[in-house]
Design a protein around this motif. Structure first.
Motif, PDB file in Angstrom:
ATOM      1  N   VAL A  25      -5.489   7.773  -8.636  1.00 50.83           N
ATOM      2  CA  VAL A  25      -5.944   6.388  -8.624  1.00 50.83           C
ATOM      3  C   VAL A  25      -6.065   6.082  -7.006  1.00 50.83           C
ATOM      4  CG1 VAL A  25      -5.064   5.849 -10.875  1.00 50.83           C
ATOM      5  CG2 VAL A  25      -3.743   5.185  -8.527  1.00 50.83           C
ATOM      6  N   LEU A  26      -5.497   6.829  -5.903  1.00 53.22           N
ATOM      7  CA  LEU A  26      -5.379   6.295  -4.619  1.00 53.22           C
ATOM      8  C   LEU A  26      -6.577   5.679  -4.158  1.00 53.22           C
ATOM      9  CD1 LEU A  26      -2.969   6.067  -2.611  1.00 53.22           C
ATOM     10  CD2 LEU A  26      -3.573   7.869  -1.656  1.00 53.22           C
ATOM     11  N   PRO A  27      -7.810   6.687  -4.185  1.00 50.43           N
ATOM     12  CA  PRO A  27      -8.932   6.391  -3.371  1.00 50.43           C
ATOM     13  C   PRO A  27      -9.529   4.996  -4.088  1.00 50.43           C
ATOM     14  CG  PRO A  27      -8.959   8.654  -3.839  1.00 50.43           C
ATOM     15  CD  PRO A  27      -7.957   8.005  -4.673  1.00 50.43           C
ATOM     16  N   PHE A  28      -9.378   4.693  -5.454  1.00 44.88           N
ATOM     17  CA  PHE A  28      -9.935   3.636  -6.206  1.00 44.88           C
ATOM     18  C   PHE A  28      -9.115   2.569  -5.603  1.00 44.88           C
ATOM     19  CE2 PHE A  28     -10.993   7.484  -8.662  1.00 44.88           C
ATOM     20  CZ  PHE A  28     -12.258   7.183  -8.647  1.00 44.88           C
ATOM     21  N   LEU A  29      -7.714   2.661  -5.857  1.00 42.03           N
ATOM     22  CA  LEU A  29      -6.922   1.589  -5.252  1.00 42.03           C
ATOM     23  C   LEU A  29      -7.249   0.944  -4.202  1.00 42.03           C
ATOM     24  CD1 LEU A  29      -3.412   2.052  -6.735  1.00 42.03           C
ATOM     25  CD2 LEU A  29      -5.093   0.559  -7.488  1.00 42.03           C
ATOM     26  N   PHE A  30      -7.561   1.923  -3.248  1.00 39.77           N
ATOM     27  CA  PHE A  30      -7.943   1.483  -1.674  1.00 39.77           C
ATOM     28  C   PHE A  30      -9.167   0.645  -1.827  1.00 39.77           C
ATOM     29  CE2 PHE A  30      -9.446   1.572   2.292  1.00 39.77           C
ATOM     30  CZ  PHE A  30      -8.602   1.679   3.301  1.00 39.77           C
ATOM     31  N   SER A  31     -10.164   1.174  -2.490  1.00 39.32           N
ATOM     32  CA  SER A  31     -11.404   0.479  -2.624  1.00 39.32           C
ATOM     33  C   SER A  31     -11.193  -0.972  -3.301  1.00 39.32           C
ATOM     34  CB  SER A  31     -12.316   1.286  -3.371  1.00 39.32           C
ATOM     35  OG  SER A  31     -13.598   0.526  -3.555  1.00 39.32           O
ATOM     36  N   ALA A  66       8.187   2.672  -0.104  1.00 42.41           N
ATOM     37  CA  ALA A  66       9.174   2.134  -1.076  1.00 42.41           C
ATOM     38  C   ALA A  66       9.269   0.938  -0.857  1.00 42.41           C
ATOM     39  CB  ALA A  66      10.340   3.145  -1.060  1.00 42.41           C
ATOM     40  N   VAL A  67       9.498   0.431   0.072  1.00 41.28           N
ATOM     41  CA  VAL A  67       9.975  -1.131   0.104  1.00 41.28           C
ATOM     42  C   VAL A  67       9.006  -2.056  -0.045  1.00 41.28           C
ATOM     43  CG1 VAL A  67      10.920  -2.885   2.038  1.00 41.28           C
ATOM     44  CG2 VAL A  67      11.965  -0.555   1.876  1.00 41.28           C
ATOM     45  N   THR A  68       7.683  -1.550   0.485  1.00 42.34           N
ATOM     46  CA  THR A  68       6.504  -2.624   0.154  1.00 42.34           C
ATOM     47  C   THR A  68       6.229  -2.418  -1.414  1.00 42.34           C
ATOM     48  OG1 THR A  68       5.469  -2.020   2.192  1.00 42.34           O
ATOM     49  CG2 THR A  68       3.970  -2.705   0.729  1.00 42.34           C
ATOM     50  N   GLY A  69       6.184  -1.368  -2.227  1.00 41.33           N
ATOM     51  CA  GLY A  69       6.206  -1.404  -3.472  1.00 41.33           C
ATOM     52  C   GLY A  69       7.061  -2.074  -4.190  1.00 41.33           C
ATOM     53  N   ALA A  70       8.416  -1.879  -3.869  1.00 42.67           N
ATOM     54  CA  ALA A  70       9.611  -2.900  -4.503  1.00 42.67           C
ATOM     55  C   ALA A  70       9.043  -4.243  -4.315  1.00 42.67           C
ATOM     56  CB  ALA A  70      10.727  -2.660  -3.901  1.00 42.67           C
ATOM     57  N   ALA A 114      -0.768  -4.907   0.539  1.00 46.69           N
ATOM     58  CA  ALA A 114       0.289  -4.046   0.222  1.00 46.69           C
ATOM     59  C   ALA A 114      -0.109  -2.869  -0.230  1.00 46.69           C
ATOM     60  CB  ALA A 114       1.321  -4.889  -0.912  1.00 46.69           C
ATOM     61  N   ILE A 115      -1.182  -2.966  -1.357  1.00 46.17           N
ATOM     62  CA  ILE A 115      -1.802  -1.906  -1.869  1.00 46.17           C
ATOM     63  C   ILE A 115      -2.287  -1.146  -0.583  1.00 46.17           C
ATOM     64  CG2 ILE A 115      -3.673  -1.007  -3.082  1.00 46.17           C
ATOM     65  CD1 ILE A 115      -3.355  -3.330  -4.878  1.00 46.17           C
ATOM     66  N   ILE A 116      -3.150  -1.716   0.290  1.00 48.83           N
ATOM     67  CA  ILE A 116      -3.718  -0.722   1.487  1.00 48.83           C
ATOM     68  C   ILE A 116      -2.415   0.017   2.229  1.00 48.83           C
ATOM     69  CG2 ILE A 116      -4.826  -1.122   3.522  1.00 48.83           C
ATOM     70  CD1 ILE A 116      -6.508  -3.303   2.340  1.00 48.83           C
ATOM     71  N   ALA A 117      -1.502  -0.753   2.583  1.00 48.10           N
ATOM     72  CA  ALA A 117      -0.178  -0.380   3.196  1.00 48.10           C
ATOM     73  C   ALA A 117       0.292   1.006   2.296  1.00 48.10           C
ATOM     74  CB  ALA A 117       0.746  -1.305   3.394  1.00 48.10           C
ATOM     75  N   MET A 118       0.468   0.836   1.157  1.00 52.99           N
ATOM     76  CA  MET A 118       1.006   1.731   0.345  1.00 52.99           C
ATOM     77  C   MET A 118       0.180   2.932   0.103  1.00 52.99           C
ATOM     78  SD  MET A 118       2.809  -0.425  -2.920  1.00 52.99           S
ATOM     79  CE  MET A 118       3.494   0.827  -3.336  1.00 52.99           C
ATOM     80  N   SER A 119      -1.286   2.707   0.160  1.00 53.50           N
ATOM     81  CA  SER A 119      -2.064   3.874   0.406  1.00 53.50           C
ATOM     82  C   SER A 119      -2.069   4.676   1.457  1.00 53.50           C
ATOM     83  CB  SER A 119      -3.275   3.356  -0.024  1.00 53.50           C
ATOM     84  OG  SER A 119      -3.764   2.663  -1.119  1.00 53.50           O
ATOM     85  N   VAL A 120      -2.099   3.980   2.596  1.00 50.48           N
ATOM     86  CA  VAL A 120      -2.042   4.679   3.787  1.00 50.48           C
ATOM     87  C   VAL A 120      -0.741   5.355   3.889  1.00 50.48           C
ATOM     88  CG1 VAL A 120      -1.967   4.293   6.413  1.00 50.48           C
ATOM     89  CG2 VAL A 120      -3.618   3.050   5.021  1.00 50.48           C
TER      90      VAL A 120
END
Length: 454
Positions: free
Chosen positions: A33-39, A205-209, A385-391
């Motif tokens: 899902v990473l590329p799609f989540l980033f988009s 991890a922290v961003t995801g939490a 947050a999703i962008i930061a976690m993807s990167v």
């Protein structure tokens, strides 16, 4: 110290086996899902501010100088638009305020469907662009279609449903991996000490939490619009009276067209009314009431400003006014008989069943509308947050993977773990069939070809 090393020190061997299995599945989910989540995060961030962006990019077409002068009659505004762009009018959107233009949708034939904007005070045609439906402008329609992958056709649009389901898996497994097991750093704080990959792990991890619940919410509220699962849920809600108020159509003539279908479709409709039948005008003899009278009736019924009128296209068509403001409580749809002017349907959020209300509210919050600017900013924070976690996931994976391999977490030897995950996969598959299918495919690869993603 890596996540695996830290967990090995703080967990018993059986617990570590479970940890490693879930870590591997978290890896699978991220890989898919990473590329799609980033988009989705980038386009979603933009769409949250669609009104603000439209006001800047399309200021020439959408705004006029404020005036206290009387506005032209709707029929006159349509005539001015047709003088500039000959064709058949299919939509009229009254100005929301004295500084806004009126919009006329015209099917021009050779040029296709166009939106023509007219100064309601002077009749001056301000400009035109390709009709963009409920998105209202070509830019927002483009962003929306990229967001849903609808721009790329039928199959990629179904992929979004799989992505949303796997995102739920990603969030759940991510919370399990993040859960403190005696460690202090990387739980709610980001460590700066070497090795550098610890920083990226902690950032992830922290961003995801902090944002995991919001990401879960975005995924679950996006699923109703999916092509397979969302359509089935809509059909079931209608079948059991949990969606649109079916009794509203019980005593009026109906066509075979539906609110969100091609042909006689409405410009905008809610999720709950997508499959609602379009009423028909009862009598085909006599003179139609005309647009001016229809607009006067809509105003007299108290529909909120910002509504759009879809015009009848044949002798059986109806005048349909719809408004979907930021707060779902103001949603309303009215259909008028084009000959008598009698309301054939007049319903909104209050009349919806419990499923319809839940979905509409969730979608409104998802789009950053329901609670004003705060809602926008919170959803924007989730997208960032999703962008930061993807990167951080990409960087973390790149730093930890052995050279020349994919670098998936090692396959656990305890076969009880896959059996547990199989039960979970079956449960998910019953609720989200497309997601369940991909889960089973991944599980089969895990069991029969464990080195495939090594």
């Amino acid at each position: 110290m890596s996540v695996a090393e830290l967990s090995r020190e703080t967990a018993a061997p059986p617990a570590f086996a479970l940890y490693r299995a879930i870590w591997r599945w978290h890896f699978y989910a991220g890989l898919l899902v990473l590329p799609f989540l980033f988009s989705l995060a980038v386009t979603g961030s933009l769409y949250l501010f669609k009104d603000e962006i439209n006001a800047i990019v399309y200021a020439k077409e959408l705004t006029v100088a404020p005036s206290d002068a009387a506005m032209l009659a709707p029929s006159e505004i349509v005539k001015r638009a047709q003088a500039a762009v000959p064709g058949t009018a299919f939509r009229y959107a009254p100005p929301e305020a004295t500084d806004r233009s009126a919009e006329v949708g015209i099917d021009s034939g050779s040029q296709g469907r166009l939106s023509v904007f007219v100064n309601p005070h002077t009749g001056e045609v301000l400009g035109q662009f390709a009709d963009s439906g409920s998105s209202r402008t070509p830019l927002m329609q483009f962003i929306k279609k990229i967001h849903s992958l609808d721009y790329f056709g039928w199959l990629p649009n179904r992929v979004i449903e799989i992505v949303a389901g796997w995102t739920l898996v990603l969030v759940i497994t991510g919370f399990y991996l993040w859960w403190p097991r005696g460690q202090r750093g990387g739980v709610m704080s980001i460590r700066q000490r070497p090795p550098q990959r610890v920083f990226w792990r902690d950032l992830h991890a922290v961003t995801g939490a902090l944002a995991g619940a919001l990401i879960f919410f975005l995924a679950i509220t996006g699923l109703p619009w999916s092509g397979f699962w969302g359509a089935k849920l809509n059909s079931l809600a209608d079948q059991y009276g949990l969606g649109y108020p079916a009794q509203f159509f019980a005593e009026v003539p109906k066509s075979d067209a539906h609110a969100a279908h091609m042909g006689k479709a409405m410009t905008q409709t809610s999720w709950s009314l997508e499959n609602a039948p379009m009423p028909q005008s009862g009598a085909t003899m006599g003179e139609p009431i005309g647009l001016d009278t229809a607009v006067a009736i809509f105003d007299g019924l108290g529909i909120s400003k910002g509504y759009i009128v879809d015009l009848p296209q044949d002798g059986e068509g109806v005048y349909s006014a719809s408004v979907f403001p930021d707060q779902v409580a103001g949603e309303r749809v009215i259909h008028l008989d084009q000959y008598s002017g009698a309301p054939l349907f007049d319903g909104g959020f209050a009349e919806l069943g419990p499923v319809g209300k839940t979905i509409e509210f969730g979608v409104s919050v998802h789009q950053g509308q329901e609670f004003g600017r705060v809602n926008q900013l919170v959803m924007l924070a989730a997208c960032l947050a999703i962008i930061a976690m993807s990167v951080s996931a990409i960087v973390m994976w790149w730093k930890r993977r052995p050279k020349g391999t994919l670098g998936a977490p090692r396959y656990p030897q305890d076969m009880r773990i896959p059996r547990t995950i199989l039960i979970i996969a079956c449960a998910v598959g019953l609720i989200f069939p497309l997601v369940g299918l991909t889960l089973l495919l991944a599980l089969a690869a895990d069991i029969f070809a464990p080195k495939l993603f090594a």
